[in-house]
Design an enzyme around this catalytic site. Sequence first.
Site, PDB file in Angstrom:
ATOM      1  N   GLU A 255       0.903  -1.213   0.023  1.00 12.18           N
ATOM      2  CA  GLU A 255       0.021   0.058  -0.085  1.00 12.18           C
ATOM      3  C   GLU A 255       0.837   1.171   0.004  1.00 12.18           C
ATOM      4  O   GLU A 255       1.975   1.186   0.836  1.00 12.18           O
ATOM      5  CB  GLU A 255      -0.760   0.000   1.210  1.00 12.18           C
ATOM      6  CG  GLU A 255      -1.893  -0.969   1.513  1.00 12.18           C
ATOM      7  CD  GLU A 255      -2.675  -0.710   2.677  1.00 12.18           C
ATOM      8  OE1 GLU A 255      -2.686   0.373   3.233  1.00 12.18           O
ATOM      9  OE2 GLU A 255      -3.381  -1.650   3.199  1.00 12.18           O
TER      10      GLU A 255
ATOM     11  N   GLU B 221      -8.659   9.361   6.173  1.00 11.64           N
ATOM     12  CA  GLU B 221      -8.991   7.930   5.784  1.00 11.64           C
ATOM     13  C   GLU B 221     -10.124   7.524   4.568  1.00 11.64           C
ATOM     14  O   GLU B 221      -9.860   6.668   3.935  1.00 11.64           O
ATOM     15  CB  GLU B 221      -9.371   7.175   6.984  1.00 11.64           C
ATOM     16  CG  GLU B 221      -8.597   7.051   8.117  1.00 11.64           C
ATOM     17  CD  GLU B 221      -7.598   5.996   7.894  1.00 11.64           C
ATOM     18  OE1 GLU B 221      -8.002   4.674   7.495  1.00 11.64           O
ATOM     19  OE2 GLU B 221      -6.327   6.289   7.906  1.00 11.64           O
TER      20      GLU B 221
END
Length: 374
Positions: free
Chosen positions: A248, A311
């Site tokens: 990621e 987020e």
Amino acid sequence: MAVQAFTGTYGINYGRLADNIPDPESVVTLLKAAKIKNVRIYDADHSVLQAFKGSGLELTIGIPNELLKDMSVNENRAMEWIKENVQAFLPKTHIRAIAVGNEILGGQDPELQEALLGALKNVYSALEELKLNDDIEINSPHSQAVFANSFPPSACIFKEDLMQYMKPLLQFFSQIGSPFYFNAYPFLAYKNDPEHIDLNYALFQSNPGIQDAKSNLHYDNMFDATIDAAYAALEAADFGKMEVIVSETGWASRGDENEAGATVQNARTYNYNLRKRLAKKKGTPMRPKRVVKAYVFALFNEYQKPGPTSERNFGLFKADGSIAYDIGFTGLRHASSASSSLLSLKGVVGRGGFMPYFMVLTSCATLLHMVLVS
């Protein structure tokens, strides 16, 4: 025999913590238009596996953290899971890898840390029994919280208290030819210490860079330095030949007032330059011949993710399938004209694992590649 589970250098994470994103069939269309071949999901959702049939896309699926304790002590549970979620979709769905858990060793659950290796071994045994181990890689991505320090890159080591779990894990991966996967976020390092980190260094922009006095290597971006920190930690643990793959990396396009750097412009700059860097198919200063591979986080903004505003704003694409900003995916530029009928997926699984990003960095990792802003 090592499995080659990654084609080329560029992949993407397809999280689904939102109920307003395109259905999996439409996602396949988006990915093919963008020519993104490598895709990671955080579960083994059958609607996704079905949609990917015959697409030619290479898929990594995930075994959620909550299943690991059971799988570590129950071989049959691992076998059942593989039969139901992997074998049943082969060969038309190209499942190339299974991520067993996410960010376990950087988490706070000792029982889960103890269960990880047993779960991995049972999953691998099931693949072996079904004669799938030569076609499907198993791995387990880590957060940067597994590192005791990461500056300078050549001095990075794993945390001493994690070595009881990390050493046998690396030994097992070395035996079966699996790479070391970890999640690398220059955004988090900058967000945590914008006073001391040069934004241009974090964004692959022109900057003086840093000189690693120990290795005498020069770094002009934090992404490469972070990868070499992982290579240094592996070398210090006697696994210097293991490949590192970034599971990621990304940059938030929006954030709360206290989340420095979370802007559309910075997200575009990071992801555009990252894509350009990966397209060069080159290595890092410490491993110049080992081509860097990375999965970008993430495909969509996911409004149901908990935590700070950032987020929910890592997506290259908005929930309606249109681009969040332009980094060259021209085939998707007009996706916003798609009808609302595309937005039917009741997605409930996003980025797996134990901690949201904002909890990942430890006090050590907060110092990640500090570059004094002149």
